[in-house]
Design an enzyme around this catalytic site. Structure first.
Site, PDB file in Angstrom:
ATOM      1  N   SER A  46       0.801  -1.225   0.000  1.00  0.00           N
ATOM      2  CA  SER A  46       0.000   0.000   0.000  1.00  0.00           C
ATOM      3  C   SER A  46       0.832   1.273   0.000  1.00  0.00           C
ATOM      4  O   SER A  46       0.333   2.338  -0.341  1.00  0.00           O
ATOM      5  CB  SER A  46      -0.937   0.029   1.210  1.00  0.00           C
ATOM      6  OG  SER A  46      -0.199  -0.013   2.420  1.00  0.00           O
TER       7      SER A  46
ATOM      8  N   ASP B 218      -3.952   8.236   7.470  1.00  0.00           N
ATOM      9  CA  ASP B 218      -4.767   7.323   8.269  1.00  0.00           C
ATOM     10  C   ASP B 218      -3.833   6.633   9.262  1.00  0.00           C
ATOM     11  O   ASP B 218      -2.674   7.022   9.398  1.00  0.00           O
ATOM     12  CB  ASP B 218      -5.562   6.336   7.391  1.00  0.00           C
ATOM     13  CG  ASP B 218      -4.679   5.389   6.580  1.00  0.00           C
ATOM     14  OD1 ASP B 218      -3.489   5.230   6.917  1.00  0.00           O
ATOM     15  OD2 ASP B 218      -5.189   4.805   5.605  1.00  0.00           O
TER      16      ASP B 218
ATOM     17  N   HIS C 230      -0.798   5.047   7.033  1.00  0.00           N
ATOM     18  CA  HIS C 230      -0.179   5.622   5.841  1.00  0.00           C
ATOM     19  C   HIS C 230       0.099   7.118   5.972  1.00  0.00           C
ATOM     20  O   HIS C 230      -0.732   7.849   6.521  1.00  0.00           O
ATOM     21  CB  HIS C 230      -1.081   5.388   4.621  1.00  0.00           C
ATOM     22  CG  HIS C 230      -1.413   3.954   4.402  1.00  0.00           C
ATOM     23  ND1 HIS C 230      -2.603   3.394   4.831  1.00  0.00           N
ATOM     24  CD2 HIS C 230      -0.702   2.948   3.820  1.00  0.00           C
ATOM     25  CE1 HIS C 230      -2.618   2.103   4.513  1.00  0.00           C
ATOM     26  NE2 HIS C 230      -1.469   1.813   3.906  1.00  0.00           N
TER      27      HIS C 230
END
Length: 352
Positions: free
Chosen positions: A36, A326, A329
């Site tokens: 991610s 978040d 991240h």
């Protein structure tokens, strides 16, 4: 006489620069593998709960649209592509709005939630690393069909290959589920992952890649999600996790040193997000940040993916004040700082 000397001096300098440009061809494309931290939207197209193709993700992206990037804006590989003068964003391979014309100068095969270990990708049903390689082989065929054999081979050889992966193997797999922790000690698991990394690089090399950058793992004990679980210690960083990250990064450095000796003509480098991200966390004011322990989205403690959505009333108004978007991240601002650091250190040699 002085003018003649200057003329000769500039002629020799120009000749030297020309020679260098012939030796070190500029990077024509950026090719991305990983999780991610660098997924630009591949998870949008697969059946998994780990997606970010909805607001408020992407609210500061070009056009203000969510793309599947786990951030409020661009991710490090986008900034790196722009720094090489290629394009400001790297498209996801599975995104149907792009085709080989777009992918010829850069493409992303990364999948949020994946890891070196196949068992890690199984946790949230995302794309395993071996499948990212299969997509890359498919891409090679398409590129040769589009550019022709000779030109495509040149692009594939001169392209810069970026890998950013490993955090999920520890935080989603080893420390959460019993299977791997019952099979391996943490040192054995690190060695297991490093072995997979080595085999992946050898396969890339055999397919023509020569310029490769492997990213280490960040100070994962300082992610907001992990600090939330450390309430008894005042929500400080979990040093055990940070030490594991540092040890694993050292193993990757050793792997890189060995592969540079083993594989003729390879230019393999290590990029280290650990040090710069820890510096930002420890000295946020010097980078213009105000909040280090919490993230922008929601309460900033545990939100990620669908827990960070458009109806959450707590999301911050200015993400530039936050290190993290978040609970897992970084914000676009942090991504830009990390990418700039990588460009000035690990990737500087590829600018020629």
């Amino acid at each position: 006489m002085a003018n003649n000397y200057k003329t000769i001096h500039w002629f020799l300098l120009a000749h030297l620069l020309l020679q260098l440009s012939n030796i070190y061809a500029r990077v024509p494309a950026i090719i991305v593998f990983g999780d991610s931290s660098v997924d630009s939207g591949n998870n949008n197209q697969i059946s998994t709960i780990l997606k970010s193709n909805f607001e408020p993700y992407g609210r500061d992206f070009i056009g203000g649209q969510p793309t599947g990037r786990f951030s409020n804006g661009r991710i490090p590989t986008d900034f790196i592509s722009e720094a090489f003068g290629i394009k400001p964003t790297i498209p996801a391979y599975l995104d149907p709005t792009y085709d080989i014309k777009d992918f010829a100068s850069g493409v992303c095969f990364a999948s949020a939630g994946t890891g070196y270990d196949n068992a890690t990708s199984d946790v949230l049903s995302v794309i395993p690393l071996w499948k990212e390689m299969e997509y890359y082989k498919e891409y090679q065929k398409d590129l040769r069909g589009y550019l022709g054999e000779e030109k495509a081979n040149e692009v594939l050889c001169e392209a810069l290959y970026l890998m950013s992966i490993g955090t999920n193997d520890f935080l989603e797999n080893y420390y959460v589920l019993p299977r791997r922790s019952s099979e391996f000690s943490i040192v054995e698991y690190q060695n297991f992952l490093a072995g997979i990394a080595g085999n992946f690089i050898r396969e890339l090399y055999n397919l023509g890649a020569r310029k490769i950058c492997i990213g280490g793992v960040p100070p994962m004990g300082c992610l907001p999600l992990e600090r939330t679980t450390n309430i008894l210690s005042g929500s400080e960083c979990i040093e055990e996790y940070n030490n594991v990250a540092k040890d694993f990064n050292e193993k990757l450095k050793g792997l890189i040193a060995n592969l540079n000796k083993e594989l003729a003509g390879i230019r393999l480098v290590f990029s280290n997000p650990y040090d710069i991200l820890l510096e930002i966390i420890q000295n946020p004011e010097s980078f213009g940040f105000e909040d280090t322990a919490k993230a922008c989205c929601g309460t900033g403690l545990f939100e990620m993916s669908y827990l960070c959505d458009q109806i959450n009333p707590f999301t911050c108004s200015d993400a530039n004040k936050y290190i993290f978007w978040d609970s897992f991240h970084p914000t676009e601002k942090t991504n830009g700082i990390v990418a700039d650091n990588v460009m000035k250190s690990s990737l500087a040699e590829f600018l020629w």
